[in-house]
Design a protein around this motif. Sequence first.
Motif, PDB file in Angstrom:
ATOM      1  N   ILE A 278     106.813  -5.917   6.351  1.00 40.27           N
ATOM      2  CA  ILE A 278     105.688  -6.868   6.401  1.00 40.27           C
ATOM      3  C   ILE A 278     104.404  -6.071   6.586  1.00 40.27           C
ATOM      4  O   ILE A 278     104.247  -5.360   7.584  1.00 40.27           O
ATOM      5  CB  ILE A 278     105.862  -7.883   7.541  1.00 40.27           C
ATOM      6  CG1 ILE A 278     107.123  -8.718   7.324  1.00 40.27           C
ATOM      7  CG2 ILE A 278     104.633  -8.786   7.633  1.00 40.27           C
ATOM      8  CD1 ILE A 278     107.441  -9.645   8.488  1.00 40.27           C
ATOM      9  N   LYS A 279     103.522  -6.188   5.614  1.00 41.69           N
ATOM     10  CA  LYS A 279     102.225  -5.518   5.678  1.00 41.69           C
ATOM     11  C   LYS A 279     101.205  -6.497   6.254  1.00 41.69           C
ATOM     12  O   LYS A 279     101.100  -7.641   5.787  1.00 41.69           O
ATOM     13  CB  LYS A 279     101.828  -5.067   4.273  1.00 41.69           C
ATOM     14  CG  LYS A 279     100.499  -4.350   4.187  1.00 41.69           C
ATOM     15  CD  LYS A 279     100.341  -3.605   2.855  1.00 41.69           C
ATOM     16  CE  LYS A 279     100.626  -4.453   1.641  1.00 41.69           C
ATOM     17  NZ  LYS A 279     100.411  -3.718   0.374  1.00 41.69           N
ATOM     18  N   THR A 280     100.463  -6.072   7.268  1.00 37.68           N
ATOM     19  CA  THR A 280      99.476  -6.927   7.931  1.00 37.68           C
ATOM     20  C   THR A 280      98.077  -6.398   7.641  1.00 37.68           C
ATOM     21  O   THR A 280      97.779  -5.228   7.880  1.00 37.68           O
ATOM     22  CB  THR A 280      99.701  -6.952   9.450  1.00 37.68           C
ATOM     23  OG1 THR A 280     101.048  -7.350   9.718  1.00 37.68           O
ATOM     24  CG2 THR A 280      98.744  -7.931  10.119  1.00 37.68           C
ATOM     25  N   LEU A 293      99.542 -11.645   5.962  1.00 43.84           N
ATOM     26  CA  LEU A 293     100.818 -10.948   5.850  1.00 43.84           C
ATOM     27  C   LEU A 293     101.317 -10.990   4.413  1.00 43.84           C
ATOM     28  O   LEU A 293     101.238 -12.021   3.749  1.00 43.84           O
ATOM     29  CB  LEU A 293     101.869 -11.591   6.755  1.00 43.84           C
ATOM     30  CG  LEU A 293     101.462 -11.890   8.206  1.00 43.84           C
ATOM     31  CD1 LEU A 293     102.649 -12.458   8.972  1.00 43.84           C
ATOM     32  CD2 LEU A 293     100.918 -10.640   8.885  1.00 43.84           C
ATOM     33  N   ILE A 294     101.841  -9.856   3.974  1.00 43.71           N
ATOM     34  CA  ILE A 294     102.354  -9.773   2.619  1.00 43.71           C
ATOM     35  C   ILE A 294     103.499  -8.776   2.604  1.00 43.71           C
ATOM     36  O   ILE A 294     103.556  -7.860   3.422  1.00 43.71           O
ATOM     37  CB  ILE A 294     101.225  -9.361   1.638  1.00 43.71           C
ATOM     38  CG1 ILE A 294     101.634  -9.621   0.190  1.00 43.71           C
ATOM     39  CG2 ILE A 294     100.814  -7.916   1.848  1.00 43.71           C
ATOM     40  CD1 ILE A 294     100.466  -9.649  -0.766  1.00 43.71           C
ATOM     41  N   ASN A 348     103.898 -16.499   0.450  1.00 43.15           N
ATOM     42  CA  ASN A 348     105.167 -17.223   0.426  1.00 43.15           C
ATOM     43  C   ASN A 348     106.383 -16.307   0.491  1.00 43.15           C
ATOM     44  O   ASN A 348     107.420 -16.668   1.055  1.00 43.15           O
ATOM     45  CB  ASN A 348     105.249 -18.079  -0.844  1.00 43.15           C
ATOM     46  CG  ASN A 348     104.263 -19.227  -0.823  1.00 43.15           C
ATOM     47  OD1 ASN A 348     103.990 -19.802   0.229  1.00 43.15           O
ATOM     48  ND2 ASN A 348     103.720 -19.572  -1.987  1.00 43.15           N
ATOM     49  N   ALA A 349     106.271 -15.101  -0.074  1.00 39.31           N
ATOM     50  CA  ALA A 349     107.415 -14.196  -0.108  1.00 39.31           C
ATOM     51  C   ALA A 349     107.830 -13.720   1.276  1.00 39.31           C
ATOM     52  O   ALA A 349     108.985 -13.315   1.465  1.00 39.31           O
ATOM     53  CB  ALA A 349     107.101 -12.990  -0.995  1.00 39.31           C
ATOM     54  N   VAL A 350     106.920 -13.775   2.245  1.00 39.96           N
ATOM     55  CA  VAL A 350     107.237 -13.301   3.596  1.00 39.96           C
ATOM     56  C   VAL A 350     108.311 -14.180   4.238  1.00 39.96           C
ATOM     57  O   VAL A 350     109.092 -13.708   5.069  1.00 39.96           O
ATOM     58  CB  VAL A 350     105.963 -13.250   4.466  1.00 39.96           C
ATOM     59  CG1 VAL A 350     106.282 -12.932   5.922  1.00 39.96           C
ATOM     60  CG2 VAL A 350     104.990 -12.214   3.903  1.00 39.96           C
ATOM     61  N   ASP A 383     100.264 -18.962  -1.557  1.00 42.96           N
ATOM     62  CA  ASP A 383     100.411 -18.020  -2.669  1.00 42.96           C
ATOM     63  C   ASP A 383      99.232 -17.054  -2.601  1.00 42.96           C
ATOM     64  O   ASP A 383      98.119 -17.401  -2.987  1.00 42.96           O
ATOM     65  CB  ASP A 383     100.424 -18.781  -4.000  1.00 42.96           C
ATOM     66  CG  ASP A 383     100.390 -17.838  -5.206  1.00 42.96           C
ATOM     67  OD1 ASP A 383     100.718 -16.652  -5.048  1.00 42.96           O
ATOM     68  OD2 ASP A 383     100.010 -18.310  -6.302  1.00 42.96           O
ATOM     69  N   LEU A 384      99.477 -15.841  -2.109  1.00 44.70           N
ATOM     70  CA  LEU A 384      98.385 -14.911  -1.835  1.00 44.70           C
ATOM     71  C   LEU A 384      98.522 -13.575  -2.555  1.00 44.70           C
ATOM     72  O   LEU A 384      97.676 -12.704  -2.382  1.00 44.70           O
ATOM     73  CB  LEU A 384      98.286 -14.642  -0.316  1.00 44.70           C
ATOM     74  CG  LEU A 384      98.002 -15.849   0.562  1.00 44.70           C
ATOM     75  CD1 LEU A 384      98.000 -15.439   2.028  1.00 44.70           C
ATOM     76  CD2 LEU A 384      96.674 -16.499   0.190  1.00 44.70           C
TER      77      LEU A 384
END
Length: 566
Positions: A278-280, A293-294, A348-350, A383-384
């Motif tokens: 998880i990248k913040t 978060l992505i 959403n993928a997180v 959706d980011l």
Amino acid sequence: MKQSRTFIPTIREIPSDVEIISHQLLLRAGYIRHHMSGVYSYLPLAQKVLRKIENIIREEMNAIEAVEVYLPTLQQADLWEETGRWQTYGSELFSLSDRHDRQMALAPTHEEVITSLVGDEVKTYKKLPLTMYQIQTKFRDEKRPRFGLLRGREFIMKDAYSFHSTDDSLEEKYREMMEAYSRIFSRLGLEFRAVLADSGSVRGGKSHEFVALSEIGEATIALSDSSPYAANIEMAEVHSDYTKPKGSMIELEKVETADHKTIAEVASFFNVDPSNIIKTIIFHADGNMIAVLIRGDHEINETKLRKALDVNVLNLASEDEIEKALSCKVGSIGPVKLPLDIKVFADNAVMEIVNGICGANENGFHFINVNPERDFAIDNYLDLRFIKEGDRSPDGNGTIRFAKGIELGHLVKIGDTYSEAMKASFLGEDGNYQHFLMGSYAIGVSRILASIAEQYNDANGLKWPKKLAPYDIHLITINMNDEIQTNLSNDLYHLLKTYRYDILHDDRDERAGVKFADADLIGLPIRITVGKLAKDGIVEVKFRETGETVEWQKEELTEKLQSFFN
């Protein structure tokens, strides 16, 4: 036109500091000359092509009942202050002051001026709809001008603005503009696509870009391999069905990771795929600090983030701001135990990450076995991220592939964004005052010149489409001291002019090789060479597009040329 009487300064060598083929050829063939960074002179050949491009644009604008105007390039700051753009447009705005210290700008665009004009003059719905356009020079202080005419500080643009009393009327004009743009770029012979685009600071505005497909383009387009779907990657939605994988959650654990800070370093240290990290990222959104978060294998799409949060100003937090708020450096940020006043938004993928890895908000440490919702709260899933090649197409048909493109035109429904800010209103059919609904429609005219050069060339030079070439025919006399050749050349020159062909006659005292090389560089559709066979009334004809060369008798020349050009 006698070539000895015009100005076509060709260059043999490719300039060492010129990156792309269109820029190289337009310089070498004598169409443009560099004045200073991002600013060019348009020489006689370029002017002739530009006029043809502009005429096509005018014909299509007039066909949908747009009327041409010419608005001031020098604009007063007061109008820009009304919309707030004097402060927000940024350093790309060329600003200056007159001898009375009145602030002004060199126009990069004309929304403020046209809104002020129509607001002053149109007072009733009976005068609507109204569409006006212009073709003129614009100015933008580009930080890094590059690629010749494709990204400059001074450029030629067609901009049109429509004014309406109803949404239906605006939608109808937008559709008409879309169709007109398709006709314009088709008539120009360009390989192009219309794609969904970002409307910029206009909230909720419908927007499309027209892009010329080109490997040197700065725009990346997401295309479906099975449908007409096309969008700028900033706008392409990601439609994936994310579900949590099966498996039990393991207890959270903090692990020392020393100097491992980047996604690649952390993935290598733990021997995991980046998709499980998880990248913040910390942003300021309209002044409020937020965490986004992505997944580690995805990239944040700031355009989507700005639109999803409905904010005007979105900036990355600085390293000093992050260290002050979280007491750690950028490489150690994570979503666990963030300050309560920092809202958390996740792609959403997180949501499908189980027993993942993230920063521990402590220098040199990461958490393993971290799980969304159990170990940290998320204010909203959105959706980011940028769409990726191989993702499902947003329209549900096929998968996504990428292509590069040069943005040529941009259409956007700007609604009442400017008219409300500038208090521009009219008396509606119901007897109440309302703000104008507006559309804005731009075409980069000088960009079209470069884009055509980018798509129409070969190793020897430019290859202009017949309808856009600066001249129809390049007439070359091999030996100007040969009376038979000069007489035949002059006869042909005057004969072809009576058939309304535009002729460039190379009457220079130069070697044949120089004349042929210049002709290929300049790229006119037909080259007629008058040489040794002139005594027999025979000329050599070369078709620039194919390179085919034939010999024709003088008497059959006009008939065959008519067949070619028609």
